[in-house]
Write a protein that holds these residues in place. Structure first.
Motif, PDB file in Angstrom:
ATOM      1  N   PHE A 144       0.866  -1.187   0.000  1.00 51.86           N
ATOM      2  CA  PHE A 144       0.000   0.000   0.000  1.00 51.86           C
ATOM      3  C   PHE A 144       0.900   1.233   0.000  1.00 51.86           C
ATOM      4  O   PHE A 144       1.960   1.250   0.645  1.00 51.86           O
ATOM      5  N   SER A 145       0.476   2.277  -0.683  1.00 52.99           N
ATOM      6  CA  SER A 145       1.313   3.474  -0.783  1.00 52.99           C
ATOM      7  C   SER A 145       1.641   4.066   0.586  1.00 52.99           C
ATOM      8  O   SER A 145       2.766   4.528   0.821  1.00 52.99           O
ATOM      9  N   GLU A 146       0.673   4.016   1.511  1.00 51.73           N
ATOM     10  CA  GLU A 146       0.942   4.586   2.837  1.00 51.73           C
ATOM     11  C   GLU A 146       1.867   3.722   3.682  1.00 51.73           C
ATOM     12  O   GLU A 146       2.404   4.182   4.698  1.00 51.73           O
ATOM     13  N   ASP A 147       2.070   2.447   3.277  1.00 58.41           N
ATOM     14  CA  ASP A 147       2.974   1.566   4.024  1.00 58.41           C
ATOM     15  C   ASP A 147       4.389   1.550   3.445  1.00 58.41           C
ATOM     16  O   ASP A 147       5.316   1.040   4.095  1.00 58.41           O
ATOM     17  N   GLN A 148       4.584   2.095   2.250  1.00 61.51           N
ATOM     18  CA  GLN A 148       5.894   2.043   1.608  1.00 61.51           C
ATOM     19  C   GLN A 148       6.977   2.792   2.396  1.00 61.51           C
ATOM     20  O   GLN A 148       8.102   2.292   2.513  1.00 61.51           O
ATOM     21  N   PRO A 149       6.683   4.007   2.949  1.00 59.56           N
ATOM     22  CA  PRO A 149       7.735   4.679   3.734  1.00 59.56           C
ATOM     23  C   PRO A 149       8.209   3.848   4.931  1.00 59.56           C
ATOM     24  O   PRO A 149       9.391   3.905   5.295  1.00 59.56           O
ATOM     25  N   LEU A 150       7.325   3.069   5.536  1.00 53.80           N
ATOM     26  CA  LEU A 150       7.716   2.233   6.675  1.00 53.80           C
ATOM     27  C   LEU A 150       8.719   1.182   6.244  1.00 53.80           C
ATOM     28  O   LEU A 150       9.758   0.980   6.902  1.00 53.80           O
ATOM     29  N   LEU A 151       8.447   0.494   5.123  1.00 57.98           N
ATOM     30  CA  LEU A 151       9.386  -0.521   4.647  1.00 57.98           C
ATOM     31  C   LEU A 151      10.729   0.107   4.277  1.00 57.98           C
ATOM     32  O   LEU A 151      11.793  -0.441   4.604  1.00 57.98           O
ATOM     33  N   THR A 152      10.692   1.255   3.616  1.00 60.25           N
ATOM     34  CA  THR A 152      11.934   1.935   3.234  1.00 60.25           C
ATOM     35  C   THR A 152      12.765   2.278   4.463  1.00 60.25           C
ATOM     36  O   THR A 152      13.987   2.061   4.490  1.00 60.25           O
ATOM     37  N   ALA A 153      12.106   2.779   5.501  1.00 54.54           N
ATOM     38  CA  ALA A 153      12.823   3.152   6.722  1.00 54.54           C
ATOM     39  C   ALA A 153      13.407   1.926   7.410  1.00 54.54           C
ATOM     40  O   ALA A 153      14.562   1.968   7.901  1.00 54.54           O
ATOM     41  N   MET A 154      12.662   0.818   7.454  1.00 56.16           N
ATOM     42  CA  MET A 154      13.164  -0.389   8.116  1.00 56.16           C
ATOM     43  C   MET A 154      14.367  -0.967   7.371  1.00 56.16           C
ATOM     44  O   MET A 154      15.374  -1.354   7.983  1.00 56.16           O
ATOM     45  N   VAL A 155      14.283  -1.031   6.017  1.00 56.65           N
ATOM     46  CA  VAL A 155      15.384  -1.597   5.231  1.00 56.65           C
ATOM     47  C   VAL A 155      16.620  -0.714   5.323  1.00 56.65           C
ATOM     48  O   VAL A 155      17.749  -1.202   5.474  1.00 56.65           O
ATOM     49  N   THR A 156      16.429   0.601   5.260  1.00 51.87           N
ATOM     50  CA  THR A 156      17.571   1.525   5.367  1.00 51.87           C
ATOM     51  C   THR A 156      18.251   1.387   6.720  1.00 51.87           C
ATOM     52  O   THR A 156      19.498   1.334   6.808  1.00 51.87           O
ATOM     53  N   ALA A 157      17.472   1.318   7.783  1.00 53.97           N
ATOM     54  CA  ALA A 157      18.049   1.177   9.118  1.00 53.97           C
ATOM     55  C   ALA A 157      18.782  -0.145   9.263  1.00 53.97           C
ATOM     56  O   ALA A 157      19.810  -0.228   9.956  1.00 53.97           O
ATOM     57  N   CYS A 158      18.294  -1.151   8.592  1.00 54.89           N
ATOM     58  CA  CYS A 158      18.945  -2.463   8.670  1.00 54.89           C
ATOM     59  C   CYS A 158      20.270  -2.461   7.912  1.00 54.89           C
ATOM     60  O   CYS A 158      21.293  -2.920   8.424  1.00 54.89           O
TER      61      CYS A 158
END
Length: 476
Positions: A144-158
């Motif tokens: 979902f478009s509103e969930d994409q920033p969450l995934l981006t932030a989690m992957v970047t932090a990882c």
């Protein structure tokens, strides 16, 4: 924060025997919960039943996930960085339906751009293995478009900060179905401490979250029902207290005259969980020197019943003050109840006592007759013709007359006085128990003493419904 998983660190699987025992316990517990769920009968109006069923569904989903995770724990991690395919759910997942895959794994190699997905993850995403796994930078396109920033932030932090991944997001599968996934993962570091790859386990928690929502919604609905019931009960009590006579103790009608009545009354609430009903009692000195005595009951409970009772008692008082005799008065009450916006049935006794002649004129509408106690004995008065209020349009109500003597005691009561909780109590049990008090009642010197005897006899009894008792004693 959990330590990073190094590529050169061998995984140590747990002892098989201990995991097998946990799997067996989880399977037995799942079967027990499923049996309780099947036995839970739910209808549209049973909010508490729906809440219990939702809790059972939620427990089943938790136990299914636990068993699958224990199966994975039993298999252990492979020595290679790529995770092995997880075993499919067993036949206990849902009786009568195909087992659903809930857990899949993936690894994205940052050095070679290789991506490895387990077969289960392809199934979760609804993606064909021939189409290949999604690269990490394309994974967000399924969200979902509103969930994409969450995934981006989690992957970047990882990848940048070495933080573990732990979060949920929603995906849209190729078949258009929406699923909620919980993703947990960590970076895999090489011998130099640099991020070589990232592995993750993704769990389909759609059914779990749906069950949790069902539990919350049913619990909230049940709580709202309880709050509404409490509010309605409080309003019904306040309305009843405002309508019923404000006097406590006993009254004397008329004051100081020969043949005057000594009056006492009491309201007995139900001993169960039944809401407050439409019972009433009243005693009123009329303009011509006569006295009004009445008890009655409307069908139903709660605010509807008490508001209807307030309407009926107000009309009864007004017509009695206007000089309308009990028989015609019942006819008017019947018409009033027929015209009411809230259809109901009612029963009542209306008595008009003339102290100058010591005569009691009375009428009834399907109600227990007044009891007359005299000379150590008691009897029920012979009732005139009368049907339930609101039952028949244009019904006629007869009127009877009884001459009273000094020391006579009248007891009027509603039929809830002897309504037992087991259903084994006969309608005339209350009358029989009251008549058995005749020697004590006739020996009493006041209406209050007589009322106290009645309350002691019935006050501790189990009653499905509330009740009213009114005692009138002719002064010596």
């Amino acid at each position: 924060m959990p330590s990073h998983l190094f590529a050169d660190r061998p995984a140590q699987p747990p002892e098989p025997g201990s995991v097998d025992a946990l799997i067996s316990q989880a399977r037995r517990l799942r079967g027990g919960v499923d049996a309780v769920r099947r036995d839970t009968v739910v209808d549209d109006d049973d909010v508490q039943g729906r809440w219990q069923r939702a809790l059972c569904d939620l427990a089943v989903h938790h136990l299914d996930d636990l068993r699958e995770q224990l199966d994975q724990l039993k298999e252990g991690l492979p020595p290679a960085p790529a995770l092995q395919e997880l075993p499919e759910a067993g036949p206990e997942a849902d009786a009568g339906t195909a087992p659903q895959t809930r857990v899949g794994s993936a690894e994205w190699n940052l050095l070679t751009d290789e991506v490895a997905w387990s077969e289960e993850l392809f199934q979760i995403f609804g993606r064909s293995p021939e189409a290949g796994p999604l690269p990490l930078d394309e994974l967000g396109s399924t969200l979902f478009s509103e969930d994409q920033p969450l995934l981006t932030a989690m992957v970047t932090a990882c990848l940048v900060d070495g933080k573990p991944i732990d979060g949920e997001f929603r995906i849209v599968r190729s078949d258009g179905r929406v699923r909620t996934l919980h993703m947990r993962g960590e970076p895999v570091l090489d011998s130099d401490g640099c991020t070589a790859s990232m592995w993750a386990v993704l769990r389909d928690v759609s059914e779990l979250r749906r069950s949790q929502r069902a539990v919350r919604e049913s619990r909230d609905s049940l709580q709202r029902r309880r709050e509404i019931a409490q509010t309605e009960h409080r309003l019904a009590v306040e309305l009843q207290e405002a309508v019923l006579p404000p006097w406590r103790g006993s009254l004397r009608f008329p004051h100081g005259n020969t043949g005057a009545l000594d009056v006492a009354a009491h309201y007995l609430p139900s001993t169960g969980i039944t809401p407050i009903g439409g019972d009433w009692y009243d005693a009123l000195e009329l303009a011509d020197g006569c006295s009004l005595l009445t008890v009655g009951d409307l069908t139903g409970h709660g605010v509807t019943a008490t508001s209807g009772m307030a309407m009926m008692l107000g009309a009864l008082r007004g017509m009695a003050m206007a000089g309308i005799e009990p028989g015609p008065l019942m006819g008017w009450l019947n018409q009033l109840l027929e015209a009411s916006a809230q259809p109901a049935l009612g029963s009542a006794v209306c008595c008009r006592y003339d102290p100058a002649r010591r005569t009691l004129s009375w009428a009834q509408s399907g109600h227990p007759a007044p009891l007359l106690f005299r000379g150590g004995a008691g009897r029920a008065l012979v009732p005139p013709e009368g049907v339930l209020l609101g039952a028949t349009s244009g019904a006629a109500y007869g009127q009877a007359e009884e001459r009273l003597e000094a020391g006579d005691v009248l007891v009027l009561h509603t039929d809830g006085l002897a309504s037992g909780g087991t259903g084994a109590v006969r309608p005339d049990d209350g009358t029989e128990r009251l008549l058995a008090l005749a020697p004590r009642i006739t020996a009493a010197r006041s209406a209050q003493d007589c009322l106290r005897m009645v309350v002691e006899e019935f006050g501790e009894s189990d009653r499905e419904d509330d009740a009213c008792v009114l005692v009138a004693r002719v002064a010596d």
